[in-house]
Every structure is written in C-alpha cells, then in structure tokens.
Design a protein around this motif. Sequence first.
Motif, mmCIF file in Angstrom:
data_model
loop_
_atom_site.group_PDB
_atom_site.id
_atom_site.type_symbol
_atom_site.label_atom_id
_atom_site.label_comp_id
_atom_site.label_asym_id
_atom_site.label_seq_id
_atom_site.Cartn_x
_atom_site.Cartn_y
_atom_site.Cartn_z
ATOM 1 N N SER A 175 2.160 93.392 85.485
ATOM 2 C CA SER A 175 3.281 94.010 85.082
ATOM 3 C C SER A 175 4.527 94.152 86.004
ATOM 4 N N LYS A 182 10.034 103.027 71.285
ATOM 5 C CA LYS A 182 9.953 101.564 70.806
ATOM 6 C C LYS A 182 9.912 100.828 72.086
ATOM 7 N N LEU A 215 7.210 97.724 72.704
ATOM 8 C CA LEU A 215 7.365 96.303 72.607
ATOM 9 C C LEU A 215 6.214 95.618 73.175
ATOM 10 N N PRO A 216 6.047 95.625 74.442
ATOM 11 C CA PRO A 216 4.939 94.755 75.275
ATOM 12 C C PRO A 216 3.631 94.598 74.250
ATOM 13 N N ARG A 274 3.471 95.230 71.069
ATOM 14 C CA ARG A 274 3.728 94.435 69.736
ATOM 15 C C ARG A 274 3.352 92.904 70.121
ATOM 16 N N LEU A 275 4.227 92.494 70.993
ATOM 17 C CA LEU A 275 3.940 91.066 71.293
ATOM 18 C C LEU A 275 2.440 90.605 71.572
ATOM 19 N N LYS A 276 1.614 91.552 71.890
ATOM 20 C CA LYS A 276 0.094 91.263 72.164
ATOM 21 C C LYS A 276 -0.473 91.443 70.933
ATOM 22 N N GLY A 277 -0.138 91.793 69.982
ATOM 23 C CA GLY A 277 -0.762 91.756 68.709
ATOM 24 C C GLY A 277 -1.810 92.957 68.725
ATOM 25 N N ARG A 320 6.459 101.792 80.478
ATOM 26 C CA ARG A 320 6.368 100.240 79.769
ATOM 27 C C ARG A 320 5.685 99.078 80.418
ATOM 28 N N THR A 338 0.505 98.071 79.034
ATOM 29 C CA THR A 338 -0.373 96.944 78.616
ATOM 30 C C THR A 338 -1.752 96.911 79.664
#
Length: 228
Positions: A79, A95, A99-100, A102-105, A147, A151
């Motif tokens: 990151s 939020k 976001l990161p 959400r992009l990873k499901g 942020r 991840t």
Amino acid sequence: RPLVSLSGVSKVFSNGTTALQNMTMDIRQGEFISLLGPSGCGKSTVLRIIAGLGDPSSGTIDWPTSGHDASGKALPEISFVFQEPTLMPWATVFKNVWLPLRLKGISKQEAHDRVMEALEMVGLAKFADAYPRELSGGMKMRVSIARALVTRPKILLMDEPFAALDEITRFKLNNDLLHLWEKFGWTVVFVTHSVFESVYLSNRIVVMAARPGRVVNDMRVDAPYPRE
Ligand code: ADP
Ligand code: ADP
C-alpha cells in the motif's frame, strides 16, 4: 525469506536518463527503511518498482512471499501513502477507508470490522462519521494511513508523507508512526529528504545520490535516540 528482493536493478527512461543504477536490496519483515537523498536520486522510481508499477530496464525484482495471478504475474501486497492525503471530500472517513476493501470484494461485516480496526490504530475511531473537511491536516494524514493499512499489506510505502505538514504536526505524526510501527511490526519503506526523520524513525537508512540515481550507503541504525 525477504518480502522483496531487488537485484542489480536499473531504470533508464526512453530519453536516456538513468533514473536508477544497479540497485541491490532485500527488504525483510519488520524493517523500517528510509530512502534518503536529494530530488532526482531515483527514490520514486524505486518505490514504483517495489510496488510492481514499473519494470526495471535491467536486473530483477521479486516478491518471494506474495501470491500470483492466473498468468503467473506476482501480486505485490503493498500500500502507498502519499504526501497529499487524497481523501474523497464527499465521503465520510469510514467510507474513505472502506473503499479499498470494496474493490477487493470483502464481505460487509468483515469490511466494517477491518475499517474500525484501522481507524482505531490511528486513534480516529470516533471520527468515522466525520467528513475530511472537518479534520486537521494531521488527522487527514492519519486517515490516509488507515486507508493504506486496511488491506493488511505486507509493506507500507510512504512517499514523503509528512512533507506538506507544519513542523509541529509533522513531529507528532513521526512519533505516532513510530509507536504504531513498534506496536504492530509493519514493514515500511519511507522516502524522505530529512536526515532528522530518517535517523529518528528508521532502523535502516539507504542513502542515495543523483545523476545517475544510485545507492551510496545502506546502513543499520538502531534507535540512536532513547524513546519514551
Ligand atoms: P526522486 O523521487 O528521488 O526525486 P525520481 O525517481 O522521480 O527521483 O527520478 C529520478 C530521475 O529520473 C530524475 O532525474 C528524473 O528527472 C528522471 N525521471 C523520472 N521519471 C522520468 C520519466 N518518466 N522520463 C524521463 N526521466 C524521468
Ligand atoms: P494534528 O495531528 O493535525 O495536530 P490533532 O491530532 O491535534 O491534529 O487533532 C486536532 C484536534 O482534534 C485536536 O483538538 C484534538 O484534540 C482532536 N482529536 C484528534 N484526535 C482525536 C481523537 N482520537 N479523539 C478525540 N479528539 C481528537
């Protein structure tokens, strides 16, 4: 095994500029490495190559502990934290950090827990529902660190993260970062022009020179100043 291994890495741009010459470096779990040197010595080029965002012109880069995609290409678990926190102004702190994921499901519950854990780490859990404009510069930077951590990257790359902040805020964030690193054992590569920051924060300093960009010294520096 190192997390990242660079061997004889050079980068020559199409205009003939040698941005980086013959860099060999292993990055190991728990290291806090400062890349210290003047503008143009290839610090950003090194970070991009470590992140897998640019191929070397010669030499090799490997991430021995990372997974691979279907085509066999390495997926570096990395990151970035930039000088500008680049938060989305229309989204809450929660939020922005979410976001990161959400992009990873990742599932909703797991994502929620991880966002709150990351905000907890940087001491901003109470500000989950605030908007970026309500935060000070130092707090925005801490959101941006949360942020980057959400991840759970193997390596945190920080490109002059505190350069835009006033000196007192910068000093506070240096202390916060140091305490977090001591507590959670992250692996950090930190780009800076500041001799002070490199000596205060890191346990390894890689000194670079420009034209061509290259490493002139690579040394261990174990906490020369006592920490409270
Ligand atoms: P630093 O981050 O230490 O300031 P960079 O890695 O950005 O250094 O750049 C190293 C050298 O490569 C500099 O001389 C810079 O001007 C040059 N450089 C960087 N990117 C490019 C590019 N896309 N094309 C040509 N030269 C570049
Ligand atoms: P900076 O890091 O930019 O100096 P501060 O951390 O001092 O910002 O925060 C700015 C304001 O927000 C201060 O009034 C501080 O007390 C408040 N603040 C910061 N973090 C928290 C927190 N985790 N809980 C409550 N208030 C906080």
